[in-house]
Design a protein around this motif. Structure first.
Motif, PDB file in Angstrom:
ATOM      1  N   VAL A   1       3.191   5.783  -3.438  1.00  0.00           N
ATOM      2  CA  VAL A   1       4.302   6.584  -3.953  1.00  0.00           C
ATOM      3  C   VAL A   1       4.300   6.577  -5.480  1.00  0.00           C
ATOM      4  O   VAL A   1       4.446   7.626  -6.128  1.00  0.00           O
ATOM      5  N   PHE A   2       4.121   5.404  -6.083  1.00  0.00           N
ATOM      6  CA  PHE A   2       4.070   5.316  -7.538  1.00  0.00           C
ATOM      7  C   PHE A   2       2.898   6.120  -8.087  1.00  0.00           C
ATOM      8  O   PHE A   2       3.023   6.810  -9.106  1.00  0.00           O
ATOM      9  N   GLU A   3       1.751   6.032  -7.402  1.00  0.00           N
ATOM     10  CA  GLU A   3       0.554   6.724  -7.873  1.00  0.00           C
ATOM     11  C   GLU A   3       0.710   8.234  -7.793  1.00  0.00           C
ATOM     12  O   GLU A   3       0.138   8.970  -8.620  1.00  0.00           O
TER      13      GLU A   3
ATOM     14  N   LEU B   1       4.320  -3.337 -11.880  1.00  0.00           N
ATOM     15  CA  LEU B   1       4.330  -1.939 -11.452  1.00  0.00           C
ATOM     16  C   LEU B   1       5.618  -1.246 -11.905  1.00  0.00           C
ATOM     17  O   LEU B   1       5.595  -0.133 -12.444  1.00  0.00           O
ATOM     18  N   ARG B   2       6.739  -1.907 -11.700  1.00  0.00           N
ATOM     19  CA  ARG B   2       8.029  -1.334 -12.102  1.00  0.00           C
ATOM     20  C   ARG B   2       8.127  -1.222 -13.628  1.00  0.00           C
ATOM     21  O   ARG B   2       8.599  -0.210 -14.156  1.00  0.00           O
TER      22      ARG B   2
ATOM     23  N   GLY C   1       0.814  -1.213   0.000  1.00  0.00           N
ATOM     24  CA  GLY C   1       0.000   0.000   0.000  1.00  0.00           C
ATOM     25  C   GLY C   1       0.844   1.257   0.000  1.00  0.00           C
ATOM     26  O   GLY C   1       0.544   2.232  -0.717  1.00  0.00           O
ATOM     27  N   ALA C   2       1.911   1.240   0.793  1.00  0.00           N
ATOM     28  CA  ALA C   2       2.782   2.416   0.884  1.00  0.00           C
ATOM     29  C   ALA C   2       3.519   2.667  -0.421  1.00  0.00           C
ATOM     30  O   ALA C   2       3.571   3.794  -0.937  1.00  0.00           O
ATOM     31  N   ILE C   3       4.112   1.610  -0.994  1.00  0.00           N
ATOM     32  CA  ILE C   3       4.888   1.793  -2.223  1.00  0.00           C
ATOM     33  C   ILE C   3       3.978   2.093  -3.415  1.00  0.00           C
ATOM     34  O   ILE C   3       4.349   2.864  -4.323  1.00  0.00           O
TER      35      ILE C   3
ATOM     36  N   VAL D   1      -1.374   2.243 -10.598  1.00  0.00           N
ATOM     37  CA  VAL D   1      -1.737   1.137  -9.710  1.00  0.00           C
ATOM     38  C   VAL D   1      -2.837   0.282 -10.327  1.00  0.00           C
ATOM     39  O   VAL D   1      -2.747  -0.956 -10.328  1.00  0.00           O
ATOM     40  N   ILE D   2      -3.861   0.925 -10.863  1.00  0.00           N
ATOM     41  CA  ILE D   2      -4.946   0.137 -11.466  1.00  0.00           C
ATOM     42  C   ILE D   2      -4.436  -0.616 -12.686  1.00  0.00           C
ATOM     43  O   ILE D   2      -4.855  -1.746 -12.966  1.00  0.00           O
ATOM     44  N   GLN D   3      -3.481  -0.029 -13.427  1.00  0.00           N
ATOM     45  CA  GLN D   3      -2.890  -0.733 -14.558  1.00  0.00           C
ATOM     46  C   GLN D   3      -2.109  -1.963 -14.095  1.00  0.00           C
ATOM     47  O   GLN D   3      -2.175  -3.031 -14.718  1.00  0.00           O
ATOM     48  N   ALA D   4      -1.370  -1.801 -12.989  1.00  0.00           N
ATOM     49  CA  ALA D   4      -0.595  -2.932 -12.465  1.00  0.00           C
ATOM     50  C   ALA D   4      -1.513  -4.031 -11.947  1.00  0.00           C
ATOM     51  O   ALA D   4      -1.235  -5.222 -12.126  1.00  0.00           O
ATOM     52  N   VAL D   5      -2.609  -3.644 -11.301  1.00  0.00           N
ATOM     53  CA  VAL D   5      -3.569  -4.637 -10.804  1.00  0.00           C
ATOM     54  C   VAL D   5      -4.190  -5.398 -11.961  1.00  0.00           C
ATOM     55  O   VAL D   5      -4.312  -6.634 -11.926  1.00  0.00           O
ATOM     56  N   LEU D   6      -4.593  -4.667 -13.007  1.00  0.00           N
ATOM     57  CA  LEU D   6      -5.174  -5.329 -14.180  1.00  0.00           C
ATOM     58  C   LEU D   6      -4.148  -6.219 -14.870  1.00  0.00           C
ATOM     59  O   LEU D   6      -4.487  -7.318 -15.332  1.00  0.00           O
TER      60      LEU D   6
END
Length: 263
Positions: free
Chosen positions: A123-125, A253-254, A118-120, A132-137
């Motif tokens: 930061v990305f968001e 995410l990265r 959640g914390a990292i 984040v939503i792209q990484a989740v998808l």
């Protein structure tokens, strides 16, 4: 003429036990002592089912999501995020090497890992809105693709494949550690985590490796159900799935950040 009388002959056969030997007193005692009905033998434990894995998986992932949402909402400081990552690493190593099926240990790992994620993710968001939503998808897409590949038996899990994936995982983690150490003395380390063709390729390999670990998780679940593993083994299966999904999420995410960050 009595010997030809059928009634008399049948009576003599019955009295002689139809030609069978007369049981001894010991045999009669054993017959008397034996139970008249023996109930069927039941297993000492309930075997694992696919539903057990699904339920434990939802519980573990749910705990992770709750931890991540709390860290995001309360904006936990960097120190708390790093401490949570260390605790999650320790709990994860214990659960992995001991093959633990302790629910408290596995849910504890999920909670602390969720705080770190959640914390990292926040930061990305902040720097890349919508990542984040792209990484989740992307993680969900990888999960569905691997499940389809496994269900259709496009890739079969063999002992040789298992050894190769485990060896590749150890090598990849060793490279990440060396990259961190070199990064102390040289900016960018070995270049494995930089926005460069080398960094892109390494992230893709890490995502692919995470998908292979997910493939091994599916095979472990199927074998456990087929071979009648204890119900509690479902916790270890849920832990393995969570570990692989966290791996894939962080790498996706990265990877996305390389192509959406304008800095």
């Amino acid at each position: 003429m009595e010997s030809k009388n059928p009634v008399f002959s049948r009576t003599r056969q019955q009295s002689a036990g139809w030609g069978a030997p007369t049981p001894t007193p010991g045999q009669l005692q054993n017959m008397y002592d034996s139970p008249s009905y023996a109930p069927p033998v039941r297993p000492a434990f309930r075997t694992m089912t696919l539903d057990d894995v699904v339920v434990r998986g939802f519980m573990t992932l749910g705990t992770l999501v709750v931890g991540a949402a709390a860290a995001w909402y309360f904006k936990v400081p960097t120190g708390v995020a790093v401490a949570s990552a260390i605790v999650a690493l320790v709990l994860g190593l214990v659960a992995s090497f001991k093959q633990s099926v302790n629910p408290a240990l596995i849910l504890g790992y999920a909670l602390f890992e969720g705080v770190f994620l959640g914390a990292i993710s926040r930061v990305f968001e902040m720097y890349i809105p919508g990542i984040v939503i792209q990484a989740v998808l992307g993680t969900a897409l990888a999960f569905g693709a691997v499940l389809t590949v496994y269900a259709l038996r496009i890739v079969r899990v063999t002992p040789k494949l298992v050894k190769f994936v485990v060896a590749a995982g150890i090598a990849a983690l060793a490279l990440v550690l060396v990259n961190l150490v070199v990064g102390i003395f040289n900016d960018g380390g070995l270049g494995l985590r930089t926005d460069s063709p080398l960094g892109w390729g390494f992230s893709l390999l890490m995502i692919l490796l995470g998908c292979f670990f997910l493939l091994l998780d599916f095979d472990s679940i199927e074998q456990g159900v087929r071979e009648g593993a204890p119900e509690k083994f479902a916790w270890q299966c849920a832990f393995g799935l969570t570990l692989s999904l966290v791996w894939i999420y962080l790498e996706v995410l990265r990877f996305i950040s390389y192509f959406t960050n304008s800095d």
